[in-house]
Scaffold this active site. Structure first.
Site, short mmCIF file in Angstrom:
data_model
loop_
_atom_site.label_atom_id
_atom_site.label_comp_id
_atom_site.label_asym_id
_atom_site.label_seq_id
_atom_site.Cartn_x
_atom_site.Cartn_y
_atom_site.Cartn_z
N MET A 1 0.83 -1.20 0.00
CA MET A 1 0.09 0.04 -0.04
C MET A 1 0.99 1.43 -0.17
O MET A 1 2.08 1.40 -0.20
CB MET A 1 -0.87 0.01 1.15
CG MET A 1 -1.81 -0.95 1.18
SD MET A 1 -3.01 -0.97 -0.19
CE MET A 1 -4.34 -2.25 0.11
N CYS A 2 0.36 2.36 0.20
CA CYS A 2 0.97 3.75 0.12
C CYS A 2 0.39 4.45 1.17
O CYS A 2 -0.47 4.29 1.91
CB CYS A 2 0.66 4.40 -1.20
SG CYS A 2 0.72 3.31 -2.70
#
Lengths: 267, 267
Positions: free
Chosen positions: A1-2
């Site tokens: 994810m980020c």
């Protein structure tokens, strides 16, 4: 994810404090080492600083931390790659022009089985990410819906973007930040928090590194500044944790409209 | 007027030496104090650094001078405003996406009575410059001419851009640099020079500041690097001064096609 970070403010404001916390998550307190980027709007213009290097080690991130750029709208993103290799063309925020404005966008999440749904003609992705495809699809959809000249009141455009975000969420996780340089919209799929700071200002302490700021010394009594982030950036303030399917539209630091509910948008 | 700088190379190459000379013209050896910008292509991605501050005093220009970014195509511009105020949205290079590629562009010159001719629908200017209007018009024209999918051989696209540049030149001075990240084209209206450096490499001395480089130490024998600039940047090399109406298309450092003549294009 980020990890996502964004700001809407009613006066040109620098984001050095929040960005200093965010970049620690790019290799020190978090695993998001696959590039980073930040877009500053200044008037109608915008500039984006990007690097495929981890934010915690990036020379350019050091510049952003030491050289305050004052802006009313900022979008930033640090990447942990899932779809698309680690390269500049896959680094957020992405920018396109529509209606004589620069639109900027960043996404946290991952989509599956999206290629057919998100195919576009006018706006085309340069890189290989699901994120950029979704951005192009959103712009194409609003261009088709609202025609060659945008409405004077842009709220309906962002309400339509919220509908589009709900559709994209059928394909996976889609936490969204998008702006035309004036409005800033965030849509929560599973992880997004925000805080609106206004007088009386207090001090804040970053979660990710040992930095404290006294906002009272940095602001005037009329300043209103909202910060949106994947996870709260400070540990001594009350962040609002957004619900799945919830969205907010900010302008000049204030929430001007919002929508979504957990009933409508159970994931 | 303004000053243009561009590079096409067959290996990722930094432009620190040439940029160091150029920025002197932004307030020290030249009057171009109304902002500057530089676009680096890295693979399919690109990043642009811009500032409305004079390049000779800009913190961000200092970073570019001290932090070599290796690229095969670079476009840079320092501005002396004529049309449009000094602001970020009026700062070159301008970038738009077409056909899933980032197109970048910078212009030196000034146009008159151009508004009707250069009106567009799909690509619209964000700022107020004649330059950005001309860029949008060029992109709209090639999108209309070549359709939704570009030809495999891009040379005809750039030959068509040369025809468009000739048309724009009827409205004033139009020195042009444009790239899709792979090809780099320059069109000379009245002021453009270039040099192609290849083995055996020698040393070069900047005109605008006391810096000498020995390219032999910085290169390998197969490197080919072309630099295009409004005026030659070094005083001990043979730059080719382009003629009015002349254009060159570079790829991987080499000229791959060219056209124009003083007869066709007397200004």
């Amino acid at each position: 994810m980020c990890e996502l970070l964004a700001m809407s403010a009613n006066v040109p404001t620098d984001i050095v404090f929040s960005f200093t916390g965010l970049v620690e998550r790019g290799g020190v307190t978090g695993p998001h080492v696959d590039g980073w980027g930040i877009t500053f709007y200044e008037g109608k213009g915008s500039r984006t600083f990007k690097d495929a290097a981890p934010s915690s080690q990036s020379h350019i991130a050091q510049l952003i931390k030491s050289y305050p750029i004052k802006s009313e709208v900022v979008i930033s993103h640090i990447r942990q790659a899932n779809r698309g290799q680690v390269s500049l063309e896959n680094t957020h925020p992405f920018t396109r022009e529509l209606w004589g404005r620069y639109w900027s966008y960043a996404h946290n999440g991952q989509l599956s089985d999206y290629q057919t749904m998100l195919a576009t003609k006018r706006f085309q992705p340069v890189g290989e990410t699901d994120s950029e495809m979704a951005f192009c699809w959103i712009l194409e959809a609003i261009a088709n819906e609202f025609g060659a000249i945008p409405p004077v009141d842009m709220q309906p455009v962002f309400e339509y973007i919220a509908q589009l975000a709900q559709q994209i969420r059928d394909k996976g996780i889609f936490n969204l930040i998008i702006s035309d340089g004036d409005y800033l919209m965030c849509f929560c799929s599973n992880n997004l928090s925000y805080i609106t700071r206004r007088a009386p200002f207090g001090s804040a302490k970053l979660l990710d590194t040992d930095v404290v700021i006294d906002f009272d010394k940095e602001t005037t009594p009329n300043d209103v500044v909202s910060i949106i982030a994947t996870r709260p950036l400070t540990n001594n303030e009350n962040w609002h944790v957004m619900q799945s399917g919830e969205w907010k539209l900010f302008r000049l630091g204030e929430i001007i409209t919002e929508g979504g509910s957990t009933e409508l948008c159970a994931s």
